[in-house]
Design an enzyme around this catalytic site. Structure first.
Site, PDB file in Angstrom:
ATOM      1  N   SER A 111      25.861 -47.837 -34.521  1.00 39.23           N
ATOM      2  CA  SER A 111      25.906 -49.279 -34.331  1.00 39.23           C
ATOM      3  C   SER A 111      27.274 -49.810 -33.937  1.00 39.23           C
ATOM      4  CB  SER A 111      25.386 -49.952 -35.596  1.00 39.23           C
ATOM      5  OG  SER A 111      25.241 -51.322 -35.369  1.00 39.23           O
ATOM      6  N   HIS A 112      27.843 -50.659 -34.787  1.00 37.05           N
ATOM      7  CA  HIS A 112      29.104 -51.332 -34.457  1.00 37.05           C
ATOM      8  C   HIS A 112      30.325 -50.487 -34.806  1.00 37.05           C
ATOM      9  CE1 HIS A 112      27.843 -51.991 -38.514  1.00 37.05           C
ATOM     10  NE2 HIS A 112      29.108 -52.132 -38.846  1.00 37.05           N
ATOM     11  N   ASP A 275      26.964 -55.528 -29.904  1.00 38.36           N
ATOM     12  CA  ASP A 275      27.599 -54.364 -30.524  1.00 38.36           C
ATOM     13  C   ASP A 275      27.188 -53.048 -29.862  1.00 38.36           C
ATOM     14  OD1 ASP A 275      24.976 -54.243 -31.522  1.00 38.36           O
ATOM     15  OD2 ASP A 275      25.614 -53.337 -33.407  1.00 38.36           O
ATOM     16  N   ASP A 277      24.997 -50.682 -30.359  1.00 35.73           N
ATOM     17  CA  ASP A 277      23.594 -50.380 -30.069  1.00 35.73           C
ATOM     18  C   ASP A 277      22.779 -51.606 -29.662  1.00 35.73           C
ATOM     19  OD1 ASP A 277      23.786 -51.385 -32.670  1.00 35.73           O
ATOM     20  OD2 ASP A 277      21.995 -50.322 -33.341  1.00 35.73           O
ATOM     21  N   ASP A 279      22.038 -54.517 -31.115  1.00 35.79           N
ATOM     22  CA  ASP A 279      21.209 -55.360 -31.978  1.00 35.79           C
ATOM     23  C   ASP A 279      21.977 -56.564 -32.545  1.00 35.79           C
ATOM     24  OD1 ASP A 279      22.729 -53.814 -33.683  1.00 35.79           O
ATOM     25  OD2 ASP A 279      21.048 -53.039 -34.863  1.00 35.79           O
ATOM     26  N   ARG A 280      23.304 -56.539 -32.450  1.00 37.55           N
ATOM     27  CA  ARG A 280      24.075 -57.686 -32.955  1.00 37.55           C
ATOM     28  C   ARG A 280      24.492 -58.609 -31.824  1.00 37.55           C
ATOM     29  NH1 ARG A 280      28.167 -55.954 -37.725  1.00 37.55           N
ATOM     30  NH2 ARG A 280      26.698 -54.638 -38.856  1.00 37.55           N
ATOM     31  N   LYS A 374      16.924 -56.445 -35.300  1.00 41.20           N
ATOM     32  CA  LYS A 374      17.670 -57.578 -34.780  1.00 41.20           C
ATOM     33  C   LYS A 374      17.932 -57.311 -33.312  1.00 41.20           C
ATOM     34  CE  LYS A 374      21.980 -55.846 -36.892  1.00 41.20           C
ATOM     35  NZ  LYS A 374      21.550 -54.873 -37.910  1.00 41.20           N
TER      36      LYS A 374
HETATM   37  C1  VG1 Z   1      26.137 -53.929 -42.313  1.00 40.02           C
HETATM   38  C2  VG1 Z   1      25.776 -55.397 -42.390  1.00 40.02           C
HETATM   39  C3  VG1 Z   1      24.281 -55.554 -42.529  1.00 40.02           C
HETATM   40  C4  VG1 Z   1      23.585 -54.856 -41.352  1.00 40.02           C
HETATM   41  C5  VG1 Z   1      24.037 -53.415 -41.270  1.00 40.02           C
HETATM   42  C6  VG1 Z   1      23.488 -52.712 -40.054  1.00 40.02           C
HETATM   43  O1  VG1 Z   1      25.740 -53.270 -43.497  1.00 40.02           O
HETATM   44  O2  VG1 Z   1      26.445 -56.019 -43.460  1.00 40.02           O
HETATM   45  O3  VG1 Z   1      23.964 -56.916 -42.568  1.00 40.02           O
HETATM   46  O4  VG1 Z   1      22.201 -54.910 -41.498  1.00 40.02           O
HETATM   47  O5  VG1 Z   1      25.459 -53.341 -41.206  1.00 40.02           O
HETATM   48  O6  VG1 Z   1      23.935 -53.336 -38.884  1.00 40.02           O
HETATM   49  P1  VG1 Z   1      26.752 -52.941 -44.696  1.00 40.02           P
HETATM   50  O7  VG1 Z   1      25.960 -52.153 -45.680  1.00 40.02           O
HETATM   51  O8  VG1 Z   1      27.910 -52.207 -44.085  1.00 40.02           O
HETATM   52  O9  VG1 Z   1      27.206 -54.266 -45.217  1.00 40.02           O
HETATM   53  V1  VG1 Z   1      24.149 -52.497 -37.437  1.00 40.02           V
HETATM   54  O10 VG1 Z   1      24.349 -53.519 -36.221  1.00 40.02           O
HETATM   55  O11 VG1 Z   1      23.881 -51.065 -37.986  1.00 40.02           O
HETATM   56  O12 VG1 Z   1      22.731 -51.998 -36.902  1.00 40.02           O
HETATM   57 CO    CO Z   2      24.021 -52.555 -34.423  1.00 37.37          CO
END
Ligand code: VG1
Ligand code: CO
Length: 541
Positions: A111-112, A275, A277, A279-280, A374
């Site tokens: 992801s991010h 981000d 992938d 989704d953000r 998302k």
């Molecule tokens: C973080 C965010 C959470 C989100 C998750 C996955 O998790 O706070 O709101 O769903 O990332 O996002 P954490 O446990 O680090 O607080 V991402 O864009 O993986 O897909």
């Molecule tokens: Co993501």
């Protein structure tokens, strides 16, 4: 030829908030990826099944795809639908799972988190509904990684993923598809593309920063080709294995170029970023930043202006740490508002049951029932659709929203790479204190309630405990403490701060000053400095 390889269990393969995330070199280590994928197939079953496969293009994405395909074939899968060059954004993967009614999908992404040989890699499994696997499934995978003693892999040369079409890998069909087309078609059914086209034709300017991550090809196709935004609207549009050295996390800190442009003299009308992938999303108006919690509330209040949501919303859901701004909109619309633990997987049941249409998290995540993830570009298009219909600026829309609903001042402070033992001790101490906090005062704020958030899923009745410590200081003012489940180095403390002001509030009021007392109280309550040695956060959003 099908091979069975003996392996020893590898510890630490625990899927967190969103799949399994580790340093890339760990994933590349001997049998590591194979172990996890075998555990995954052992839990969900592969025989005769069809899966979707794709990732955000980060370093090792291409190699991991070949391993997963060969393992799927050796485990008896009937078919895998792969995005060309093994690319798929998370929302597009979710859509393909649903569109093709597959038995789930494997998404390669952290992801991010940054990408590269010394950065992060990840694997997540999505269910046949298109959504992230629930805790029961990820827990079973984790348990299986500790007992798996062999894995199955097909011996072959690499599958050609550069051209679309069907091929065979042993008895399994590999179908390579355009990663963008079906997803773009879906968005076209939800939004009024003619109205948005007219907006761009009228001189509306936008900057979309894809941060050298997966949304580049999607954004170019949708914004520039289908909607007629000026060429060059999408910047950092080519997905790169190391995201060009950037941290593909769309927030004011990591998307600072976009922020600078949007706050500058010649700022475009609208800015957005997504981000790794896809989704953000972060949205920014000319001279005005929109916090994710406010964005969710504005989208909920205006969604009916877009074709796909014309008949109104069934309900809304937000993660517990997300501000209560959307609750106020739900109340005025007379619809249900749900509060779930952090992580998109908790929205799945509510979406499947038709209880909610829109969901969101404070961490730059917004989405709807069109997929089960998302969706960054979806949020950007809903904003564009609203801007096209209302013909007002982002700043004016936000000001009108605050004037009507009041303003939930909000911020998240992240303290990263903490010593895990000390962080755990801080939470243990905090949890012990919870019962005695009520009635006490900190920084002039009196605690009215404190608890450790537990969620009873209203659809399947499952219980998820210890989802974040909440300390409430009267109506609308609170501090929430959580440990991140997505980090790969030490522990990350997330401190979520909120304070509600019923009046319109100044549009440019700084949330940090509005929240000064809550911040002080939170530090006192948890003794953040005592346990972590930190007095200020690494990242503020
Ligand atoms: C973080 C965010 C959470 C989100 C998750 C996955 O998790 O706070 O709101 O769903 O990332 O996002 P954490 O446990 O680090 O607080 V991402 O864009 O993986 O897909
Ligand atoms: Co993501």
């Amino acid at each position: 030829m099908k091979l069975t390889v003996a392996t020893t269990p590898i510890s630490g393969q625990k899927p967190g908030t969103s799949g399994l995330r580790k340093k890339t070199r760990i994933f590349m280590g001997r049998h590591y990826l194979e172990n996890f994928i075998q555990a995954l197939f052992d839990v969900v079953g592969a025989e005769g099944k069809t899966f979707v496969l794709g990732g955000d293009g980060r370093y090792f994405n291409d190699r991991a795809a070949q391993v997963i395909l060969r393992m799927a074939a050796a485990n008896g899968a009937a078919k895998v639908i792969v995005g060309q060059r093994a690319l798929l954004s998370t929302p597009a993967a979710s859509h393909l799972i649903r569109l093709n009614k597959t038995d789930g999908g494997i998404i390669m992404s952290a992801s991010h988190n940054p990408g590269g040989p010394d950065e992060d890699f990840g694997v997540k499994f999505n269910m046949p509904n298109g959504g992230p696997a629930p805790e029961s499934v990820t827990e079973a995978m984790f348990a299986r990684t500790g007992t798996v003693s062999e894995y199955h892999i097909f011996e072959s040369t690499d599958v050609d993923l550069s051209t679309q079409g069907q091929q065979r890998l042993g008895d399994m069909i590999v179908e390579v598809v355009d990663p963008v087309a079906d997803y773009a078609d879906l968005l076209e059914t939800l939004f009024d593309f003619d109205a948005i086209r007219a907006l761009f034709r009228g001189g509306f300017r936008m900057r979309m920063d894809s941060m050298c991550a997966i949304t580049g090809p999607y954004a170019v196709e949708i914004l520039e080709k289908r909607l007629g935004a000026a060429p060059g609207t999408v910047v950092n549009a080519t997905p790169l294995p190391d995201f060009g050295g950037m941290h593909p996390d769309p927030n004011p800190t990591w998307a600072s170029d976009l922020m600078e442009e949007m706050m500058g003299d010649n700022a475009p009308d609208f800015g957005a970023a997504s981000d790794g992938d896809g989704d953000r999303n972060m949205v920014v108006g000319r001279g005005i930043y929109v916090s994710p919690s406010d964005s969710l509330a504005v989208l909920a209040a205006n969604a009916h202006l877009a074709r796909g949501y014309r008949s109104g919303l069934k309900g809304v859901a937000r993660s517990m740490p997300t501000s209560g701004a959307v609750d106020r909109v739900a109340k005025s619309l007379g619809i249900e508002a749900f509060e779930t633990p952090t992580g998109w997987k908790f929205f799945g049941n509510l979406l499947d049951a038709g209880r909610v249409t829109l969901c969101g998290e404070e961490s730059f995540g917004t989405g709807s029932d069109h997929v089960r993830e998302k969706d960054g570009l979806w949020a950007v298009l809903l904003w564009l659709n609203i801007l096209a219909v209302r013909k007002e600026s982002v700043a004016d829309i936000l000001a009108a929203h605050f004037a009507r609903f009041g303003r939930n001042y909000y911020s998240r402070h992240d303290f990263e790479a903490l010593d895990s033992t000390r962080a755990d001790q801080m939470f243990a101490t905090l949890r012990e204190k919870l019962k005695t906090l009520s009635g006490q005062s900190f920084a002039g704020l009196s605690v009215t309630n404190a608890d450790d958030f537990a969620y009873h899923d209203p659809v399947d009745g499952s219980l998820s405990q210890r989802q974040g410590v909440r300390v409430i200081f009267g109506e609308g003012t609170r501090a929430v403490f959580r440990l991140s489940g997505t980090g790969t180095e030490g522990a990350t403390l997330r401190l979520y701060l909120e304070s509600y002001a019923p009046g319109p509030g100044g549009l440019n009021d700084d949330p940090q000053s509005a929240l000064a007392d809550v911040i002080k109280a939170a530090h006192e309550i948890a003794d953040i400095q005592g346990f972590t040695g930190r007095t200020s956060p690494d990242v503020i959003t």
